[in-house]
Design a protein around this motif. Structure first.
Motif, PDB file in Angstrom:
ATOM      1  N   ASN A  71      26.483   3.749 -25.188  1.00 20.76           N
ATOM      2  CA  ASN A  71      27.127   2.941 -24.157  1.00 20.76           C
ATOM      3  C   ASN A  71      28.150   1.969 -24.753  1.00 20.76           C
ATOM      4  O   ASN A  71      29.278   1.838 -24.254  1.00 20.76           O
ATOM      5  CB  ASN A  71      26.076   2.165 -23.366  1.00 20.76           C
ATOM      6  N   SER A 106      22.133  10.541 -19.523  1.00 22.54           N
ATOM      7  CA  SER A 106      21.133  10.847 -18.497  1.00 22.54           C
ATOM      8  C   SER A 106      19.728  10.551 -19.013  1.00 22.54           C
ATOM      9  O   SER A 106      18.894   9.976 -18.293  1.00 22.54           O
ATOM     10  CB  SER A 106      21.238  12.319 -18.084  1.00 22.54           C
ATOM     11  N   ALA A 109      15.157   4.219 -18.893  1.00 22.17           N
ATOM     12  CA  ALA A 109      15.230   2.909 -18.235  1.00 22.17           C
ATOM     13  C   ALA A 109      14.422   2.919 -16.940  1.00 22.17           C
ATOM     14  O   ALA A 109      13.740   1.936 -16.611  1.00 22.17           O
ATOM     15  CB  ALA A 109      16.686   2.542 -17.956  1.00 22.17           C
ATOM     16  N   CYS A 110      14.486   4.017 -16.195  1.00 21.50           N
ATOM     17  CA  CYS A 110      13.709   4.126 -14.948  1.00 21.50           C
ATOM     18  C   CYS A 110      12.218   4.077 -15.231  1.00 21.50           C
ATOM     19  O   CYS A 110      11.449   3.473 -14.472  1.00 21.50           O
ATOM     20  CB  CYS A 110      14.063   5.424 -14.215  1.00 21.50           C
ATOM     21  N   ASP A 153      18.941   8.402 -21.348  1.00 25.56           N
ATOM     22  CA  ASP A 153      18.806   6.943 -21.438  1.00 25.56           C
ATOM     23  C   ASP A 153      18.491   6.340 -20.075  1.00 25.56           C
ATOM     24  O   ASP A 153      17.688   5.405 -19.956  1.00 25.56           O
ATOM     25  CB  ASP A 153      20.095   6.328 -21.992  1.00 25.56           C
ATOM     26  N   TYR A 154      19.118   6.878 -19.038  1.00 23.09           N
ATOM     27  CA  TYR A 154      18.865   6.400 -17.674  1.00 23.09           C
ATOM     28  C   TYR A 154      17.418   6.673 -17.262  1.00 23.09           C
ATOM     29  O   TYR A 154      16.746   5.813 -16.686  1.00 23.09           O
ATOM     30  CB  TYR A 154      19.833   7.087 -16.711  1.00 23.09           C
ATOM     31  N   GLN A 155      16.921   7.868 -17.587  1.00 29.77           N
ATOM     32  CA  GLN A 155      15.535   8.200 -17.254  1.00 29.77           C
ATOM     33  C   GLN A 155      14.564   7.288 -17.987  1.00 29.77           C
ATOM     34  O   GLN A 155      13.548   6.876 -17.413  1.00 29.77           O
ATOM     35  CB  GLN A 155      15.266   9.666 -17.602  1.00 29.77           C
TER      36      GLN A 155
END
Length: 238
Positions: free
Chosen positions: A94, A141, A147-148, A143-145
């Motif tokens: 990021n 994607s 974080a979720c 990394d997003y999972q």
């Protein structure tokens, strides 16, 4: 090539014995050649800091071997582990894409081999090679999972028991099915588990003891056996 920290540095990705399903391990020959031309290979001991929260990004780090914890620290000094990066993952994506300061700190948990790619070179790789762009998208994607998962674990779980149960069930997805249950290796201290799930170390120790007494799990060193998965799932669903 011999190296410190019990690692053997592998400079050539094409002949790497650690190749696995992951980020740059599956690149096309032209993309791999371009990557080889811009990477800088290094080895690090355990507890080495790759970068810190708030630091301006110099580039990205491809983790070839070992594990790296990604943490965030509050103004009060409380540390949260957002993700444990494994071999094949890219760290600092990021910041390298946005040019904004790193939002996390990265610290090795064990001796690691890392390939560093300068920010400008990384951006050229994405521009010139479509398959690298696809892998970067997959990394974002993932990394997003991650974080979720942290949001569900810390923000939506009501009790410490539920948080620890959710952590164990997540780890169980990569465990091994046996006649006794699901066996997995959890190479984390109670303090590190506490920083992942958002409770104190003492609470993690007490909760794991309670789960053992209820015969839901057994532990021996880093080895954890989930003996009653449905009961753990019931704790999460309650």
């Amino acid at each position: 090539m011999p190296a410190p920290y019990g690692l053997e540095i592998i400079d050539n990705c094409a002949s790497c014995a650690w190749t696995k399903e992951g980020f740059f391990c599956q690149l096309s020959s032209p993309a791999l050649k371009s990557f080889e031309e811009v990477k800088f290979t290094s080895s690090y001991p355990a507890h080495a800091v790759l970068f810190v929260e708030g630091q301006m990004p110099r580039g990205v780090y491809l983790l070839c071997k070992g594990r790296v914890k990604l943490t965030m620290t509050s103004a009060e000094g409380k540390t949260m582990i957002l993700h444990i990066a494994e071999a094949g993952e890219l760290i600092g994506v990021n910041g390298a894409l946005s040019g904004k300061p790193y939002e996390l700190s990265a610290e090795t948990l064990e001796p690691c081999q890392v390939n560093f790619i300068k920010r400008e070179a990384f951006q050229r790789l994405i521009h010139d090679h479509r398959d690298i762009g696809v892998h970067v998208t997959e990394q974002i994607s993932n990394d997003y999972q991650a974080a979720c998962f942290q949001i569900r674990s810390m923000g939506l779980s009501r009790t410490a028991e539920e948080k620890v149960a959710r952590f164990l069930l997540d780890r169980a997805t990569t465990g091994k099915e046996t006649n006794q249950g699901i066996r997995m290796n959890v190479a984390l201290t109670h303090e590190e588990i506490a920083q992942i799930v958002g409770v104190s170390r003492e609470t993690v120790t007490r909760t794991l003891s309670d789960l053992r007494q209820k015969s839901l799990i057994t532990t021996k060193g880093q080895s954890v056996l989930i003996r009653n998965k449905p009961a753990l799932e019931a704790l999460v669903a309650a």
